[in-house]
Design a protein around this motif. Structure first.
Motif, PDB file in Angstrom:
ATOM      1  N   ARG A 105      13.929   9.674   6.246  1.00  0.00           N
ATOM      2  CA  ARG A 105      13.538  11.066   6.007  1.00  0.00           C
ATOM      3  C   ARG A 105      13.347  11.343   4.517  1.00  0.00           C
ATOM      4  O   ARG A 105      12.485  12.109   4.121  1.00  0.00           O
ATOM      5  N   GLN A 106      14.146  10.696   3.684  1.00  0.00           N
ATOM      6  CA  GLN A 106      14.052  10.908   2.234  1.00  0.00           C
ATOM      7  C   GLN A 106      12.713  10.404   1.676  1.00  0.00           C
ATOM      8  O   GLN A 106      12.242  10.899   0.664  1.00  0.00           O
ATOM      9  N   TYR A 107      12.126   9.415   2.347  1.00  0.00           N
ATOM     10  CA  TYR A 107      10.876   8.828   1.852  1.00  0.00           C
ATOM     11  C   TYR A 107       9.648   9.318   2.606  1.00  0.00           C
ATOM     12  O   TYR A 107       8.545   8.852   2.369  1.00  0.00           O
ATOM     13  N   SER A 108       9.850  10.269   3.499  1.00  0.00           N
ATOM     14  CA  SER A 108       8.740  10.794   4.291  1.00  0.00           C
ATOM     15  C   SER A 108       8.034  11.912   3.524  1.00  0.00           C
ATOM     16  O   SER A 108       8.678  12.719   2.851  1.00  0.00           O
ATOM     17  N   THR A 109       6.707  11.945   3.620  1.00  0.00           N
ATOM     18  CA  THR A 109       5.940  13.016   2.984  1.00  0.00           C
ATOM     19  C   THR A 109       5.452  13.975   4.062  1.00  0.00           C
ATOM     20  O   THR A 109       5.404  13.610   5.246  1.00  0.00           O
ATOM     21  N   PRO A 110       5.100  15.209   3.702  1.00  0.00           N
ATOM     22  CA  PRO A 110       4.617  16.163   4.712  1.00  0.00           C
ATOM     23  C   PRO A 110       3.448  15.622   5.541  1.00  0.00           C
ATOM     24  O   PRO A 110       3.374  15.859   6.742  1.00  0.00           O
ATOM     25  N   GLY A 111       2.552  14.861   4.936  1.00  0.00           N
ATOM     26  CA  GLY A 111       1.415  14.312   5.668  1.00  0.00           C
ATOM     27  C   GLY A 111       1.803  13.241   6.677  1.00  0.00           C
ATOM     28  O   GLY A 111       1.053  12.942   7.606  1.00  0.00           O
ATOM     29  N   ASP A 112       2.997  12.664   6.503  1.00  0.00           N
ATOM     30  CA  ASP A 112       3.463  11.611   7.410  1.00  0.00           C
ATOM     31  C   ASP A 112       4.109  12.159   8.675  1.00  0.00           C
ATOM     32  O   ASP A 112       4.466  11.393   9.569  1.00  0.00           O
ATOM     33  N   LYS A 113       4.245  13.480   8.756  1.00  0.00           N
ATOM     34  CA  LYS A 113       4.915  14.106   9.897  1.00  0.00           C
ATOM     35  C   LYS A 113       4.283  13.700  11.225  1.00  0.00           C
ATOM     36  O   LYS A 113       4.970  13.561  12.234  1.00  0.00           O
ATOM     37  N   GLN A 114       2.981  13.463  11.226  1.00  0.00           N
ATOM     38  CA  GLN A 114       2.276  13.086  12.456  1.00  0.00           C
ATOM     39  C   GLN A 114       2.769  11.760  13.036  1.00  0.00           C
ATOM     40  O   GLN A 114       2.552  11.467  14.213  1.00  0.00           O
ATOM     41  N   PHE A 115       3.453  10.953  12.218  1.00  0.00           N
ATOM     42  CA  PHE A 115       3.932   9.649  12.679  1.00  0.00           C
ATOM     43  C   PHE A 115       5.408   9.661  13.085  1.00  0.00           C
ATOM     44  O   PHE A 115       5.933   8.643  13.535  1.00  0.00           O
ATOM     45  N   GLU A 116       6.078  10.796  12.922  1.00  0.00           N
ATOM     46  CA  GLU A 116       7.515  10.863  13.205  1.00  0.00           C
ATOM     47  C   GLU A 116       7.857  10.401  14.616  1.00  0.00           C
ATOM     48  O   GLU A 116       8.801   9.648  14.816  1.00  0.00           O
ATOM     49  N   THR A 117       7.089  10.858  15.607  1.00  0.00           N
ATOM     50  CA  THR A 117       7.386  10.493  16.991  1.00  0.00           C
ATOM     51  C   THR A 117       7.263   8.993  17.197  1.00  0.00           C
ATOM     52  O   THR A 117       8.096   8.383  17.879  1.00  0.00           O
ATOM     53  N   ILE A 118       6.259   8.371  16.610  1.00  0.00           N
ATOM     54  CA  ILE A 118       6.090   6.910  16.712  1.00  0.00           C
ATOM     55  C   ILE A 118       7.306   6.209  16.125  1.00  0.00           C
ATOM     56  O   ILE A 118       7.870   5.289  16.733  1.00  0.00           O
ATOM     57  N   PHE A 119       7.730   6.646  14.938  1.00  0.00           N
ATOM     58  CA  PHE A 119       8.861   6.021  14.270  1.00  0.00           C
ATOM     59  C   PHE A 119      10.153   6.229  15.054  1.00  0.00           C
ATOM     60  O   PHE A 119      10.960   5.315  15.221  1.00  0.00           O
ATOM     61  N   GLU A 120      10.346   7.449  15.549  1.00  0.00           N
ATOM     62  CA  GLU A 120      11.558   7.755  16.314  1.00  0.00           C
ATOM     63  C   GLU A 120      11.615   6.916  17.587  1.00  0.00           C
ATOM     64  O   GLU A 120      12.672   6.386  17.942  1.00  0.00           O
ATOM     65  N   ASN A 121      10.478   6.784  18.272  1.00  0.00           N
ATOM     66  CA  ASN A 121      10.439   5.972  19.490  1.00  0.00           C
ATOM     67  C   ASN A 121      10.757   4.508  19.187  1.00  0.00           C
ATOM     68  O   ASN A 121      11.463   3.846  19.958  1.00  0.00           O
ATOM     69  N   ALA A 122      10.235   4.001  18.089  1.00  0.00           N
ATOM     70  CA  ALA A 122      10.488   2.609  17.712  1.00  0.00           C
ATOM     71  C   ALA A 122      11.976   2.380  17.458  1.00  0.00           C
ATOM     72  O   ALA A 122      12.548   1.381  17.930  1.00  0.00           O
ATOM     73  N   ILE A 123      12.613   3.293  16.748  1.00  0.00           N
ATOM     74  CA  ILE A 123      14.033   3.154  16.439  1.00  0.00           C
ATOM     75  C   ILE A 123      14.859   3.253  17.716  1.00  0.00           C
ATOM     76  O   ILE A 123      15.762   2.440  17.953  1.00  0.00           O
ATOM     77  N   HIS A 124      14.543   4.255  18.549  1.00  0.00           N
ATOM     78  CA  HIS A 124      15.308   4.407  19.786  1.00  0.00           C
ATOM     79  C   HIS A 124      15.150   3.195  20.701  1.00  0.00           C
ATOM     80  O   HIS A 124      16.122   2.718  21.289  1.00  0.00           O
ATOM     81  N   LYS A 125      13.945   2.666  20.825  1.00  0.00           N
ATOM     82  CA  LYS A 125      13.727   1.490  21.682  1.00  0.00           C
ATOM     83  C   LYS A 125      14.580   0.311  21.225  1.00  0.00           C
ATOM     84  O   LYS A 125      15.159  -0.407  22.039  1.00  0.00           O
ATOM     85  N   LEU A 175       0.825  -1.215   0.000  1.00  0.00           N
ATOM     86  CA  LEU A 175       0.000   0.000   0.000  1.00  0.00           C
ATOM     87  C   LEU A 175       0.855   1.260   0.000  1.00  0.00           C
ATOM     88  O   LEU A 175       0.547   2.229  -0.694  1.00  0.00           O
ATOM     89  N   VAL A 176       1.941   1.231   0.765  1.00  0.00           N
ATOM     90  CA  VAL A 176       2.852   2.388   0.778  1.00  0.00           C
ATOM     91  C   VAL A 176       3.458   2.568  -0.613  1.00  0.00           C
ATOM     92  O   VAL A 176       3.593   3.689  -1.101  1.00  0.00           O
ATOM     93  N   GLY A 177       3.804   1.445  -1.252  1.00  0.00           N
ATOM     94  CA  GLY A 177       4.347   1.516  -2.611  1.00  0.00           C
ATOM     95  C   GLY A 177       3.374   2.158  -3.592  1.00  0.00           C
ATOM     96  O   GLY A 177       3.767   2.907  -4.478  1.00  0.00           O
ATOM     97  N   GLU A 178       2.084   1.881  -3.399  1.00  0.00           N
ATOM     98  CA  GLU A 178       1.055   2.450  -4.277  1.00  0.00           C
ATOM     99  C   GLU A 178       0.747   3.906  -3.930  1.00  0.00           C
ATOM    100  O   GLU A 178       0.656   4.762  -4.802  1.00  0.00           O
ATOM    101  N   LYS A 179       0.553   4.162  -2.637  1.00  0.00           N
ATOM    102  CA  LYS A 179       0.071   5.481  -2.209  1.00  0.00           C
ATOM    103  C   LYS A 179       1.185   6.468  -1.861  1.00  0.00           C
ATOM    104  O   LYS A 179       0.953   7.664  -1.771  1.00  0.00           O
ATOM    105  N   ARG A 180       2.377   5.945  -1.579  1.00  0.00           N
ATOM    106  CA  ARG A 180       3.550   6.773  -1.277  1.00  0.00           C
ATOM    107  C   ARG A 180       3.421   7.595   0.005  1.00  0.00           C
ATOM    108  O   ARG A 180       4.097   8.596   0.166  1.00  0.00           O
ATOM    109  N   ASN A 181       2.520   7.206   0.905  1.00  0.00           N
ATOM    110  CA  ASN A 181       2.429   7.887   2.195  1.00  0.00           C
ATOM    111  C   ASN A 181       1.805   6.928   3.205  1.00  0.00           C
ATOM    112  O   ASN A 181       1.294   5.877   2.839  1.00  0.00           O
TER     113      ASN A 181
END
Length: 197
Positions: free
Chosen positions: A103-123, A24-30
């Motif tokens: 970051r290169q594959y992130s879209t402006p609309g995906d900004k709301q998920f940054e904290t979730i992604f950052e927490n997952a990586i840090h954990k 789905l990400v491949g199709e919708k790009r976000n």
């Protein structure tokens, strides 16, 4: 969650959901426009099955990002990698590369998920450092001290990489990795952050 994450059926279903989401990400790009309904339908499971595995879309996204990061790390470091300067340098470099790639594959609309992604990586970074430090703790330091050290180092590495990923033109990845290693590693024999455990 009511499922056993080690059950082969659970693993298989989660792989189906992750694969469906990747498609789905491949199709919708976000990420933001993809719903739980979309993921379940693409995976050919019902929404009840999705919710048996994940509380909501945010819980799923954390799992998805953790898995992506684990694969990224495992491509560079084997799961049984021992704690030494070379492996630590590879791990630090991997964090920088992964954040820049994400970051290169992130879209402006995906900004709301940054904290979730950052927490997952840090954990996941913290988990790996903690494992390494427990294995390297030959002096018998207390569990609390080892855990505190892993927390401090993981935040230092992750925070530096996160800040750099927001403006990578200032310094090269290689420069940043070496600068972090100078802070963490005292000499070829002993890491600084183990010196004062």
């Amino acid at each position: 969650m009511s499922v056993n994450p080690d059950d082969p059926r659970v693993i298989r279903t989660r792989q189906q959901l992750v694969q469906a989401f990747n498609e789905l990400v491949g199709e919708k790009r976000n990420f933001y426009s993809i719903s739980v309904h979309d993921i379940a339908a693409q995976a050919a499971v019902n929404r009840t099955t999705f919710y048996a595995h994940f509380q909501d879309k945010y819980d799923f996204l954390e799992y998805w990002k953790t898995e992506k990061f684990q694969i990224f790390v495992n491509d560079r470091l084997p799961d049984d990698a021992s704690f030494n300067a070379d492996n630590l340098r590879i791990l630090i470099q991997t964090i920088f590369d992964f954040l820049l790639h994400a970051r290169q594959y992130s879209t402006p609309g995906d900004k709301q998920f940054e904290t979730i992604f950052e927490n997952a990586i840090h954990k996941e970074l913290h988990r790996l450092l903690l494992k390494w430090l427990h294995e390297a703790n030959k002096q018998g330091y207390s569990r609390d001290k080892v855990e505190t050290k892993a927390l401090v180092v993981s935040w230092g590495v992750f925070g530096s990489a996160l800040q750099w990923s927001r403006n990578p033109q200032d310094r090269s990845v290689e420069w940043m990795v070496e600068a972090i290693m100078e802070v963490i590693w005292a000499d070829p024999q002993t890491p600084k952050f183990l010196d004062f455990l």
